[in-house]
Design an enzyme around this catalytic site. Structure first.
Site, PDB file in Angstrom:
ATOM      1  CG  HIS A   1      -3.004   3.212   2.508  1.00  0.00           C
ATOM      2  ND1 HIS A   1      -3.654   2.693   1.572  1.00  0.00           N
ATOM      3  CD2 HIS A   1      -2.866   1.912   3.402  1.00  0.00           C
ATOM      4  CE1 HIS A   1      -4.289   1.713   1.491  1.00  0.00           C
ATOM      5  NE2 HIS A   1      -3.619   1.283   2.725  1.00  0.00           N
TER       6      HIS A   1
ATOM      7  CB  CYS B   1      -0.976  -0.185   1.103  1.00  0.00           C
ATOM      8  SG  CYS B   1      -1.966  -1.549   1.491  1.00  0.00           S
TER       9      CYS B   1
ATOM     10  CG  ASN C   1      -6.942  -0.955   1.710  1.00  0.00           C
ATOM     11  OD1 ASN C   1      -5.951  -0.729   0.787  1.00  0.00           O
ATOM     12  ND2 ASN C   1      -6.236  -1.566   2.932  1.00  0.00           N
TER      13      ASN C   1
HETATM   14  O1  UT7 Z   1      -3.790  -1.555   3.691  1.00  0.00           O
HETATM   15  C1  UT7 Z   1      -2.959  -2.091   4.253  1.00  0.00           C
HETATM   16  C2  UT7 Z   1      -3.017  -1.824   5.931  1.00  0.00           C
HETATM   17  N1  UT7 Z   1      -4.220  -2.412   6.503  1.00  0.00           N
HETATM   18  C3  UT7 Z   1      -4.733  -1.863   7.543  1.00  0.00           C
HETATM   19  O2  UT7 Z   1      -4.302  -0.881   7.983  1.00  0.00           O
HETATM   20  C4  UT7 Z   1      -5.842  -2.585   8.250  1.00  0.00           C
HETATM   21  C5  UT7 Z   1      -5.954  -2.204   9.536  1.00  0.00           C
HETATM   22  N2  UT7 Z   1      -6.887  -2.839  10.460  1.00  0.00           N
HETATM   23  C6  UT7 Z   1      -8.083  -2.525  10.261  1.00  0.00           C
HETATM   24  O3  UT7 Z   1      -8.514  -1.551   9.587  1.00  0.00           O
HETATM   25  C7  UT7 Z   1      -9.003  -3.015  11.529  1.00  0.00           C
HETATM   26  O4  UT7 Z   1      -8.377  -3.769  12.086  1.00  0.00           O
HETATM   27  C8  UT7 Z   1     -10.319  -4.006  10.536  1.00  0.00           C
HETATM   28  C9  UT7 Z   1     -11.161  -3.038  10.064  1.00  0.00           C
HETATM   29  C10 UT7 Z   1      -9.425  -4.838   9.844  1.00  0.00           C
HETATM   30  C11 UT7 Z   1     -10.985  -4.750  11.796  1.00  0.00           C
HETATM   31  O5  UT7 Z   1     -11.628  -3.845  12.746  1.00  0.00           O
HETATM   32  P1  UT7 Z   1     -11.426  -3.829  14.173  1.00  0.00           P
HETATM   33  O6  UT7 Z   1     -12.181  -2.658  14.788  1.00  0.00           O
HETATM   34  O7  UT7 Z   1      -9.736  -3.877  14.446  1.00  0.00           O
HETATM   35  O8  UT7 Z   1     -12.022  -5.078  14.727  1.00  0.00           O
HETATM   36  P2  UT7 Z   1     -11.381  -6.354  15.475  1.00  0.00           P
HETATM   37  O9  UT7 Z   1     -10.490  -7.357  14.348  1.00  0.00           O
HETATM   38  O10 UT7 Z   1     -10.959  -6.060  16.591  1.00  0.00           O
HETATM   39  O11 UT7 Z   1     -12.611  -7.171  15.769  1.00  0.00           O
HETATM   40  C12 UT7 Z   1     -13.801  -6.788  16.543  1.00  0.00           C
HETATM   41  C13 UT7 Z   1     -15.098  -7.682  16.466  1.00  0.00           C
HETATM   42  C14 UT7 Z   1     -14.742  -9.107  16.534  1.00  0.00           C
HETATM   43  O12 UT7 Z   1     -15.627  -9.973  17.205  1.00  0.00           O
HETATM   44  P3  UT7 Z   1     -15.500 -10.362  18.837  1.00  0.00           P
HETATM   45  O13 UT7 Z   1     -14.287 -11.213  18.737  1.00  0.00           O
HETATM   46  O14 UT7 Z   1     -15.020  -8.976  19.429  1.00  0.00           O
HETATM   47  O15 UT7 Z   1     -16.645 -10.769  18.902  1.00  0.00           O
HETATM   48  C15 UT7 Z   1     -14.743  -9.493  14.967  1.00  0.00           C
HETATM   49  O16 UT7 Z   1     -14.938 -10.807  14.927  1.00  0.00           O
HETATM   50  O17 UT7 Z   1     -15.607  -7.369  15.307  1.00  0.00           O
HETATM   51  C16 UT7 Z   1     -15.780  -8.640  14.539  1.00  0.00           C
HETATM   52  N3  UT7 Z   1     -15.704  -8.641  13.145  1.00  0.00           N
HETATM   53  C17 UT7 Z   1     -16.996  -8.376  12.387  1.00  0.00           C
HETATM   54  N4  UT7 Z   1     -18.059  -7.875  12.860  1.00  0.00           N
HETATM   55  C18 UT7 Z   1     -18.977  -7.502  11.635  1.00  0.00           C
HETATM   56  C19 UT7 Z   1     -14.673  -8.513  12.459  1.00  0.00           C
HETATM   57  N5  UT7 Z   1     -15.004  -8.301  11.077  1.00  0.00           N
HETATM   58  C20 UT7 Z   1     -16.392  -7.976  11.233  1.00  0.00           C
HETATM   59  C21 UT7 Z   1     -17.294  -7.853  10.003  1.00  0.00           C
HETATM   60  N6  UT7 Z   1     -18.648  -7.676  10.506  1.00  0.00           N
HETATM   61  N7  UT7 Z   1     -16.793  -7.570   8.785  1.00  0.00           N
END
Ligand code: UT7
Length: 333
Positions: free
Chosen positions: A260, A122, A290
């Site tokens: 980004h 990215c 993204n």
């Molecule tokens: O471009 C390259 C660089 N990449 C990035 O910069 C990505 C950086 N990371 C992110 O943007 C975020 O970490 C994500 C968008 C990927 C995930 O968001 P988050 O707020 O960090 O969520 P999380 O992984 O901490 O998950 C929180 C909860 C989990 O459930 P529990 O374990 O709390 O019950 C996940 O299972 O959200 C759940 N979850 C979802 N729920 C509904 C994860 N994905 C989804 C989804 N819909 N699509």
């Protein structure tokens, strides 16, 4: 992290024009909710994304990059014949080789250009500009075409709800040419290779069949979102502060900040740490998701088209992603 300040009345470089291309097919959050256990509300709240574009099955990164370059030359005083080097930042090349850059060079008839792909995920657009700035400023090349293009939807795992909601396809291009003084005032690059396991893909080619028809299995992307998120906020905030220090400016001097577009919450957290108001950021996240290396040129081109960015504005571009790597530039548009 290495960095450089580029000032004075010596030859430097400027961005002469930008161009973009996005595929026509739209994938909405509602569409994704039919594939995985998610909702439009969750995706918008946690990422800022409403929809993204998807390349057609027979549309590959070289097609997107060629279209973005064609768009650029409709806005540029230069022609493809003037280009001496094509750099394409991509993690989703059509083939392991030939490079995307060589395919674009051929299709645009850039008879005098060398061609090379650059693998900086990215951060590919920012790395490409960093390298092009060095080559043009040193007098090695007159015009370098930097393109960032991705077809991430071809390597996204549509059973993984934590990653499949993020990615889309697009391409953007910028032409770098000499200027005295240069308008690229500072740049920084850095790598944290120890974070590599948090965001990776094992395959390289995006085509299922090779040129000779053999079946290939493209590797799907894997991401530990939480770790990448934490790293991105810390690293980009530090990098932006270093850029401003190198250029001798503060957050008040920044007209536009274009990080980004990975997640709107990352942008908000970086703004909080650097003192750059969120109102002065530009993003392509909402309508395109993204798109990896392409997010920055998409947001830059939209900012110019919408008459937000004006010539002379101070702009920070900052890319980050798998590697883990990052790169940023502070420039006057
Ligand atoms: O471009 C390259 C660089 N990449 C990035 O910069 C990505 C950086 N990371 C992110 O943007 C975020 O970490 C994500 C968008 C990927 C995930 O968001 P988050 O707020 O960090 O969520 P999380 O992984 O901490 O998950 C929180 C909860 C989990 O459930 P529990 O374990 O709390 O019950 C996940 O299972 O959200 C759940 N979850 C979802 N729920 C509904 C994860 N994905 C989804 C989804 N819909 N699509």
């Amino acid at each position: 992290m290495t960095s450089a300040a580029h000032r004075g009345a010596h030859r430097g470089a400027r961005l002469e024009a930008v161009g973009t291309y996005v595929p026509s097919k739209v994938l909405t959050n509602a569409d994704l909710a039919k594939l995985v256990d998610t909702t439009d509300e969750w995706i918008v709240r946690r990422t800022g994304i409403r929809e993204r574009r998807v390349a057609a099955p027979d549309e590959f990164t070289s097609d997107l990059c060629t279209a973005a370059a064609r768009d650029l030359f409709t806005r540029s005083g230069s022609s493809p014949d003037d280009v001496e080097l094509v750099i394409v930042g991509t993690t989703t090349p059509d083939y392991a080789f030939p490079s995307v850059a060589s395919q674009v060079q051929d299709r645009l008839g850039m008879r005098h250009a060398g061609a090379v792909d650059l693998q900086a995920t990215c951060a590919g657009f920012a790395y490409g500009l960093h390298i092009a700035n060095g080559l043009v400023s040193a007098g090695i090349h007159e015009r370098v075409l930097v393109i960032a293009g991705e077809t991430l939807t071809k390597v996204t795992d549509y059973t993984d709800r934590a990653s499949c909601i993020l990615f889309g396809d697009a391409a953007g291009a910028a032409l770098v040419e000499p200027a005295t003084p240069g308008s690229i005032r500072a740049s920084v690059v850095g790598s944290h290779g120890e974070g590599g396991p948090h965001l990776y893909r094992t395959g390289l080619s995006c085509r299922i069949a090779g040129p000779a028809g053999a079946e290939l299995a493209p590797g799907l992307m894997r991401q530990n979102g939480r770790e990448v998120y934490r790293w991105a906020v810390e690293t980009v905030a530090a990098g932006v502060s270093r850029l401003m220090e190198r250029a001798g400016v503060t957050g008040d001097d920044i007209d536009w900040f274009i990080p980004h577009s990975a997640n709107i919450r990352i942008t908000e957290a970086v703004c909080e740490r650097t003192g750059i108001p969120i109102a002065r950021t530009l993003s392509s996240i909402e309508c395109y998701g993204n798109t990896s290396a392409a997010t920055i040129p998409l947001a830059l081109a939209a900012g110019i088209a919408e008459d937000k960015i004006h010539r002379g504005d101070t702009v920070i571009l900052y890319g980050f992603g798998g590697g883990l790597v990052h790169a940023g530039l502070l420039l006057e548009w």
